[in-house]
Motif scaffolding. Structure first.
Motif, PDB file in Angstrom:
ATOM      1  N   ILE A 257      -9.146  15.173 -14.081  1.00  0.00           N
ATOM      2  CA  ILE A 257      -8.243  16.100 -13.414  1.00  0.00           C
ATOM      3  C   ILE A 257      -8.621  16.227 -11.941  1.00  0.00           C
ATOM      4  CG2 ILE A 257      -7.245  18.408 -13.459  1.00  0.00           C
ATOM      5  CD1 ILE A 257      -7.909  18.521 -16.434  1.00  0.00           C
ATOM      6  N   CYS A 258      -7.732  15.739 -11.086  1.00  0.00           N
ATOM      7  CA  CYS A 258      -7.956  15.711  -9.639  1.00  0.00           C
ATOM      8  C   CYS A 258      -7.214  16.860  -8.963  1.00  0.00           C
ATOM      9  CB  CYS A 258      -7.473  14.384  -9.063  1.00  0.00           C
ATOM     10  SG  CYS A 258      -8.247  12.939  -9.827  1.00  0.00           S
ATOM     11  N   LYS A 259      -7.558  17.063  -7.692  1.00  0.00           N
ATOM     12  CA  LYS A 259      -6.871  18.116  -6.934  1.00  0.00           C
ATOM     13  C   LYS A 259      -5.477  17.676  -6.523  1.00  0.00           C
ATOM     14  CE  LYS A 259      -7.325  19.445  -2.502  1.00  0.00           C
ATOM     15  NZ  LYS A 259      -7.863  20.000  -1.243  1.00  0.00           N
ATOM     16  N   THR A 260      -5.353  16.466  -5.999  1.00  0.00           N
ATOM     17  CA  THR A 260      -4.060  15.996  -5.492  1.00  0.00           C
ATOM     18  C   THR A 260      -3.617  14.740  -6.223  1.00  0.00           C
ATOM     19  OG1 THR A 260      -4.987  14.544  -3.803  1.00  0.00           O
ATOM     20  CG2 THR A 260      -4.650  16.865  -3.192  1.00  0.00           C
ATOM     21  N   LEU A 261      -2.325  14.461  -6.125  1.00  0.00           N
ATOM     22  CA  LEU A 261      -1.777  13.254  -6.734  1.00  0.00           C
ATOM     23  C   LEU A 261      -2.309  12.006  -6.026  1.00  0.00           C
ATOM     24  CD1 LEU A 261       0.105  12.487  -9.024  1.00  0.00           C
ATOM     25  CD2 LEU A 261       1.991  12.447  -7.392  1.00  0.00           C
TER      26      LEU A 261
ATOM     27  N   LYS B   9       0.526  11.513 -22.864  1.00  0.00           N
ATOM     28  CA  LYS B   9      -0.147  10.357 -23.466  1.00  0.00           C
ATOM     29  C   LYS B   9      -1.481  10.778 -24.078  1.00  0.00           C
ATOM     30  CE  LYS B   9       2.738   7.278 -21.468  1.00  0.00           C
ATOM     31  NZ  LYS B   9       3.553   6.298 -22.191  1.00  0.00           N
ATOM     32  N   GLU B  10      -1.781  10.251 -25.266  1.00  0.00           N
ATOM     33  CA  GLU B  10      -3.087  10.534 -25.839  1.00  0.00           C
ATOM     34  C   GLU B  10      -4.114   9.564 -25.276  1.00  0.00           C
ATOM     35  OE1 GLU B  10      -1.796   8.254 -29.944  1.00  0.00           O
ATOM     36  OE2 GLU B  10      -3.273   9.861 -30.069  1.00  0.00           O
ATOM     37  N   GLY B  11      -5.378   9.869 -25.458  1.00  0.00           N
ATOM     38  CA  GLY B  11      -6.434   9.015 -24.942  1.00  0.00           C
ATOM     39  C   GLY B  11      -6.954   9.532 -23.621  1.00  0.00           C
ATOM     40  N   ILE B  12      -7.048   8.646 -22.619  1.00  0.00           N
ATOM     41  CA  ILE B  12      -7.586   8.998 -21.307  1.00  0.00           C
ATOM     42  C   ILE B  12      -6.428   9.216 -20.335  1.00  0.00           C
ATOM     43  CG2 ILE B  12      -9.067   8.264 -19.396  1.00  0.00           C
ATOM     44  CD1 ILE B  12     -10.535   6.447 -21.463  1.00  0.00           C
ATOM     45  N   VAL B  13      -6.390  10.395 -19.739  1.00  0.00           N
ATOM     46  CA  VAL B  13      -5.299  10.771 -18.836  1.00  0.00           C
ATOM     47  C   VAL B  13      -5.877  11.140 -17.477  1.00  0.00           C
ATOM     48  CG1 VAL B  13      -3.576  12.559 -18.368  1.00  0.00           C
ATOM     49  CG2 VAL B  13      -3.711  11.539 -20.633  1.00  0.00           C
ATOM     50  N   ILE B  14      -5.278  10.593 -16.406  1.00  0.00           N
ATOM     51  CA  ILE B  14      -5.615  11.014 -15.039  1.00  0.00           C
ATOM     52  C   ILE B  14      -4.424  11.779 -14.490  1.00  0.00           C
ATOM     53  CG2 ILE B  14      -6.197  10.272 -12.696  1.00  0.00           C
ATOM     54  CD1 ILE B  14      -7.491   7.817 -13.810  1.00  0.00           C
ATOM     55  N   THR B  15      -4.659  12.984 -13.991  1.00  0.00           N
ATOM     56  CA  THR B  15      -3.562  13.785 -13.467  1.00  0.00           C
ATOM     57  C   THR B  15      -4.112  14.828 -12.495  1.00  0.00           C
ATOM     58  OG1 THR B  15      -1.560  15.001 -14.093  1.00  0.00           O
ATOM     59  CG2 THR B  15      -3.570  15.507 -15.334  1.00  0.00           C
ATOM     60  N   THR B  16      -3.239  15.733 -12.071  1.00  0.00           N
ATOM     61  CA  THR B  16      -3.646  16.815 -11.177  1.00  0.00           C
ATOM     62  C   THR B  16      -3.781  18.112 -11.959  1.00  0.00           C
ATOM     63  OG1 THR B  16      -1.382  17.495 -10.674  1.00  0.00           O
ATOM     64  CG2 THR B  16      -2.328  15.739  -9.306  1.00  0.00           C
ATOM     65  N   ALA B  17      -4.493  19.068 -11.373  1.00  0.00           N
ATOM     66  CA  ALA B  17      -4.638  20.382 -12.019  1.00  0.00           C
ATOM     67  C   ALA B  17      -3.278  21.027 -12.217  1.00  0.00           C
ATOM     68  CB  ALA B  17      -5.542  21.273 -11.169  1.00  0.00           C
ATOM     69  N   HIS B  18      -2.392  20.854 -11.249  1.00  0.00           N
ATOM     70  CA  HIS B  18      -1.053  21.438 -11.347  1.00  0.00           C
ATOM     71  C   HIS B  18      -0.345  20.953 -12.607  1.00  0.00           C
ATOM     72  CE1 HIS B  18       3.143  22.081  -9.296  1.00  0.00           C
ATOM     73  NE2 HIS B  18       3.022  22.703 -10.432  1.00  0.00           N
TER      74      HIS B  18
ATOM     75  N   LEU C  33      -9.368  24.210  -9.026  1.00  0.00           N
ATOM     76  CA  LEU C  33     -10.629  23.896  -9.689  1.00  0.00           C
ATOM     77  C   LEU C  33     -10.773  24.691 -10.984  1.00  0.00           C
ATOM     78  CD1 LEU C  33     -13.228  22.210  -9.419  1.00  0.00           C
ATOM     79  CD2 LEU C  33     -14.272  24.171  -8.253  1.00  0.00           C
ATOM     80  N   TYR C  34     -10.371  25.955 -10.953  1.00  0.00           N
ATOM     81  CA  TYR C  34     -10.440  26.798 -12.154  1.00  0.00           C
ATOM     82  C   TYR C  34      -9.548  26.239 -13.263  1.00  0.00           C
ATOM     83  CZ  TYR C  34     -10.180  30.876 -15.219  1.00  0.00           C
ATOM     84  OH  TYR C  34     -10.230  31.707 -16.307  1.00  0.00           O
ATOM     85  N   VAL C  35      -8.316  25.888 -12.891  1.00  0.00           N
ATOM     86  CA  VAL C  35      -7.382  25.323 -13.879  1.00  0.00           C
ATOM     87  C   VAL C  35      -7.967  24.040 -14.470  1.00  0.00           C
ATOM     88  CG1 VAL C  35      -5.111  24.257 -14.191  1.00  0.00           C
ATOM     89  CG2 VAL C  35      -5.320  26.367 -12.875  1.00  0.00           C
ATOM     90  N   ALA C  36      -8.510  23.170 -13.609  1.00  0.00           N
ATOM     91  CA  ALA C  36      -9.055  21.888 -14.075  1.00  0.00           C
ATOM     92  C   ALA C  36     -10.188  22.100 -15.085  1.00  0.00           C
ATOM     93  CB  ALA C  36      -9.548  21.072 -12.885  1.00  0.00           C
ATOM     94  N   CYS C  37     -11.121  22.987 -14.765  1.00  0.00           N
ATOM     95  CA  CYS C  37     -12.290  23.187 -15.630  1.00  0.00           C
ATOM     96  C   CYS C  37     -11.920  23.836 -16.960  1.00  0.00           C
ATOM     97  CB  CYS C  37     -13.341  24.027 -14.907  1.00  0.00           C
ATOM     98  SG  CYS C  37     -14.104  23.176 -13.506  1.00  0.00           S
ATOM     99  N   THR C  38     -10.920  24.704 -16.960  1.00  0.00           N
ATOM    100  CA  THR C  38     -10.561  25.431 -18.197  1.00  0.00           C
ATOM    101  C   THR C  38      -9.678  24.608 -19.127  1.00  0.00           C
ATOM    102  OG1 THR C  38      -8.747  26.514 -16.990  1.00  0.00           O
ATOM    103  CG2 THR C  38     -10.820  27.732 -17.197  1.00  0.00           C
ATOM    104  N   ARG C  39      -9.431  23.325 -18.800  1.00  0.00           N
ATOM    105  CA  ARG C  39      -8.705  22.436 -19.734  1.00  0.00           C
ATOM    106  C   ARG C  39      -9.649  21.877 -20.797  1.00  0.00           C
ATOM    107  NH1 ARG C  39      -4.909  24.759 -19.533  1.00  0.00           N
ATOM    108  NH2 ARG C  39      -6.111  26.115 -18.189  1.00  0.00           N
ATOM    109  N   ALA C  40     -10.975  21.981 -20.570  1.00  0.00           N
ATOM    110  CA  ALA C  40     -11.967  21.321 -21.430  1.00  0.00           C
ATOM    111  C   ALA C  40     -12.268  22.148 -22.679  1.00  0.00           C
ATOM    112  CB  ALA C  40     -13.255  21.089 -20.653  1.00  0.00           C
ATOM    113  N   MET C  41     -12.267  21.484 -23.838  1.00  0.00           N
ATOM    114  CA  MET C  41     -12.619  22.147 -25.088  1.00  0.00           C
ATOM    115  C   MET C  41     -14.121  22.047 -25.383  1.00  0.00           C
ATOM    116  SD  MET C  41      -9.475  20.861 -27.515  1.00  0.00           S
ATOM    117  CE  MET C  41     -10.155  21.634 -28.986  1.00  0.00           C
ATOM    118  N   HIS C  42     -14.680  20.835 -25.255  1.00  0.00           N
ATOM    119  CA  HIS C  42     -16.047  20.595 -25.722  1.00  0.00           C
ATOM    120  C   HIS C  42     -17.021  20.174 -24.615  1.00  0.00           C
ATOM    121  CE1 HIS C  42     -14.165  20.863 -29.623  1.00  0.00           C
ATOM    122  NE2 HIS C  42     -13.456  19.777 -29.424  1.00  0.00           N
ATOM    123  N   GLU C  43     -16.564  19.337 -23.683  1.00  0.00           N
ATOM    124  CA  GLU C  43     -17.471  18.822 -22.652  1.00  0.00           C
ATOM    125  C   GLU C  43     -16.786  18.845 -21.287  1.00  0.00           C
ATOM    126  OE1 GLU C  43     -19.152  15.019 -23.496  1.00  0.00           O
ATOM    127  OE2 GLU C  43     -20.024  15.637 -25.414  1.00  0.00           O
TER     128      GLU C  43
END
Length: 682
Positions: free
Chosen positions: A589-593, A619-628, A657-667
């Motif tokens: 999860i990045c800040k900008t596109l 998409k399931e698996g590995i996803v690259i996107t923005t916090a938004h 940054l807060y949004v990005a970090c709070t997407r994590a369940m386990h790690e």
């Protein structure tokens, strides 16, 4: 006691599965019968249509429609029975009404009525009696039906995990029954779509889901509190409770983007309900503006704020996101109604229509949107002239009256009125209305609000319940639009800590000002992340009210790298570790596109997917996107790259940054080169 032991329960499960199999066979027989009858009916009509009159054809068509509808209902019933065969129930209550012995009540996603025994073997989780499973432990209990309250005693409470028709475990009742099952469920890997939570609904969540009285329900929930799931289950409950008066097509979900809409798309079908219509806010805006304007999207507004700091741009957003702005718009509308209609006498032939008469006609239509009144006033003036002159009016005279009435009002086009509003305000510099450039997002709903007030709009009058997610990203003027456009009940949810644009955020208190009748529910318990991840996120945006569920995992990692190339190489190593970890979802999860695109290009692999504002599928698996774009989503593991002081520095950056970090369940892992962001100092 009925089915007292695990052995008894396994035998009973086999019995239920056998009953379900028999029910499926009966449905199959009914479907085949309907299909055969439908084919026979069509053949009969084909052979005899030459001798059938119109009434016969209409009756035959209605008969075919009825048969087709009945067949579709049977197919839907079979689908539910097959799903029940996989997991017939998840809970049980042994409930004793006064003076009666305790009887077991099995609770599942759907009800199952055995027509042979004339008995309800499984109760739908939304049924009145099922509410006790969520609201009470063993002991005195009650449930409420349309006929009144039923009191009694719960003798036993039991929870099951049944997968593929096999009993994996059962837990007997105690105070922690939900916590035990929750811990098992939350420790699992995330799915590619949001799932139903009927087996783990908590008491406070159940109160929100089953609330039947609130005209507007506002759910302020911390990250991971399950607010979106709760809102969708609330919709499912209302569809069950009011099935005679409301259907799926009568509900509308306003979702933040297409990826999120796809992510939540499984929940209601899993609960046996049809797909609910969904609309993005920008789609709604384009419809309300008649597709006449190019405009900046919310994503583009946030992207512009993230890419460079423009003080004038921020000032425009701040003002247009305030209650003062909405109040000024309302004052302006009063001003133009009182001062912009310049009344004069109107001569038509030898007849003079006094200005006072025209004014009186205009005031008669005070409940009609302003710009719609002139045609009505013109018609009244024509009637006045016709009556006074004692003759019919020519086409030219009718046109002259319409033109004269219109000329009495200063403006008739929305852009002219909107531009005039800023002149009236004495702040023309706040508007950038340039036909060669898209309209700024902060102006879009102000223009729509003027249109609703001045012209009216009825295309959404059929909606009976509106669900609005990510409430914190809506401004007072946007809520004023939704309030006027949708006069129905509403469920509005979000978290003010997760705004992606702090210059235009709305709190639950702000929404209450637009909807004074709102019932506000605050959910403080977070279920998504481990205690360690929740504590880490608190360093970014502290919330003293948050209550993390006691579930532990590794501490979040801060990985310092020698430079950007070393950082991307390290992320590549993290991806390799993820692929053998047993987890199913990873969010980068990045800040900008722009950053997300660069990372995607550097980490090229067939299982790495880039999500952009154009994406329509999660998409399931590995996803690259923005916090938004990641708002509302969750992943087993999250990597936040480029977490340097240069990347995350402003108030908007902190929110991201807060949004990005709070997407994590386990790690959770943050990588950076250079100096670590100061957002983590708190």
């Amino acid at each position: 006691m009925i089915n007292a032991t695990q052995h008894d329960e396994k035998e009973y499960l086999e019995e239920i599965k056998e009953q379900l199999t028999l029910a499926i066979r009966r449905v199959d027989g009914a479907v085949k019968q309907f299909s055969d009858e439908l084919q026979q009916k069509k053949e009969y009509i084909h052979e005899h249509q030459s001798g059938m009159d119109e009434a016969d054809m209409v009756a035959a068509g209605q008969s075919i429609n009825r048969m087709a509808f009945t067949g579709e209902a049977a197919v839907s019933r079979k689908r539910k029975l097959l799903k029940l065969g996989q997991s017939p129930y998840f809970g049980r209550l042994d409930f004793a009404a006064p003076g009666q012995p305790a009887a077991p009540v099995y609770i599942g996603v759907y009800s199952f009525f055995d027509e042979q025994r004339r008995a309800n073997l499984i109760y739908d989780w939304r049924a009145p009696i099922s509410s006790m499973f969520y609201d009470f432990e063993p002991g005195e209990a009650f449930y409420t039906t349309p006929a009144g309250r039923v009191a009694g005693r719960i003798e036993r409470k039991r929870q099951y995990k049944i997968r593929d028709g096999r009993l994996e475990f059962m837990l007997d009742s105690d105070v922690n029954i939900h916590d035990d099952v929750l811990q098992r469920e939350l420790a699992k890997s995330s799915d590619d779509k949001l799932k139903n939570i009927v087996a783990t609904i908590q008491r406070d969540q159940n109160a929100v889901i089953r609330n039947e009285t609130a005209q507007v329900m506002v759910i302020q929930g911390v990250a991971g509190s399950g607010k979106t799931s709760i809102a969708l289950h609330r919709i499912a409950f209302l569809l069950y409770r009011y099935r005679e008066t409301i259907a799926a097509r009568d509900i509308l979900i306003i979702s933040p983007n297409k990826v999120f809409a796809d992510y939540i798309s499984n929940v209601l079908p899993e609960l046996g309900e049809e797909h609910i219509p969904e609309l993005g806010l920008e789609e709604l805006a384009a419809d309300l503006l008649g597709n006449q304007y190019r405009f900046q999207t919310f994503f583009e507004q946030v992207s512009a704020l993230l890419e460079h700091h423009d003080a004038a741009f921020i000032a425009r957003i701040r003002f247009k996101s305030s209650f003062e702005f909405l109040n000024q718009l309302n004052q302006y509308l009063l001003h133009i109604e009182n001062t912009y209609f310049t009344l004069t006498d109107l001569r038509v032939g030898t007849t003079v229509v006094p200005a006072a008469v025209i004014g009186q006609k205009f005031r008669t239509y005070h409940r009609v949107p302003l710009l719609k009144r002139f045609a009505l006033v013109a018609q009244d003036v024509r009637d006045y002239v016709r009556h006074a002159a004692g003759r019919k009016l020519s086409g030219g005279e009718k046109g002259k009256i319409s033109e004269a009435i219109n000329r009495m009002f200063r403006f008739h086009h929305l852009p002219d009125l909107y531009r005039d509003f800023y002149r009236w305000l004495g702040r023309p510099e706040l508007l950038r209305l340039d036909p060669s450039r898209p309209l700024e997002y902060a102006d879009v709903f102000a223009l729509i609000y003027l249109r609703l007030r001045l012209e009216g709009f009825t295309a959404y009058d059929h909606v009976k319940h509106l669900l609005v997610d990510e409430m914190q990203d809506y401004t007072p003027v946007q809520y004023a639009v939704l309030s006027r456009l949708f006069r129905c009940r509403k469920t509005i949810l979000g978290d003010v800590s997760q705004t992606v644009n702090p210059y235009s955020a709305s709190s639950a208190e702000a929404i209450e000002r637009v909807f004074p009748q709102a019932e506000v529910v605050r959910l403080y318990r977070s279920y998504r992340s481990t205690s360690e991840i929740t504590a880490f996120a608190q360093r970014i945006t502290p919330n003293p009210h948050i209550i993390p569920l006691e579930r532990h995992g590794p501490e979040p990692t801060l990985a310092a790298c020698a430079g950007p190339a070393a950082e991307l190489a390290h992320i590549g190593q993290l991806l390799a570790a993820f692929r053998t970890s047993g987890y199913t979802s990873l969010g980068i999860i990045c800040k900008t596109l722009r950053q997300a695109g660069q990372a995607h290009a550097a980490l090229q692999a067939p299982d790495v997917h880039l999500l952009t504002e154009e994406s329509t599928r999660f998409k399931e698996g590995i996803v690259i996107t923005t916090a938004h774009l990641a708002k509302g989503l969750e992943f087993d593991a999250v990597i936040v790259p480029f977490a340097s002081a240069r990347t995350y520095a402003t108030a908007v950056d902190r929110s991201m940054l807060y949004v990005a970090c709070t997407r994590a369940m386990h790690e959770l892992t943050l990588t950076y080169s250079g100096e670590l962001t100061g957002c983590l100092a708190g």
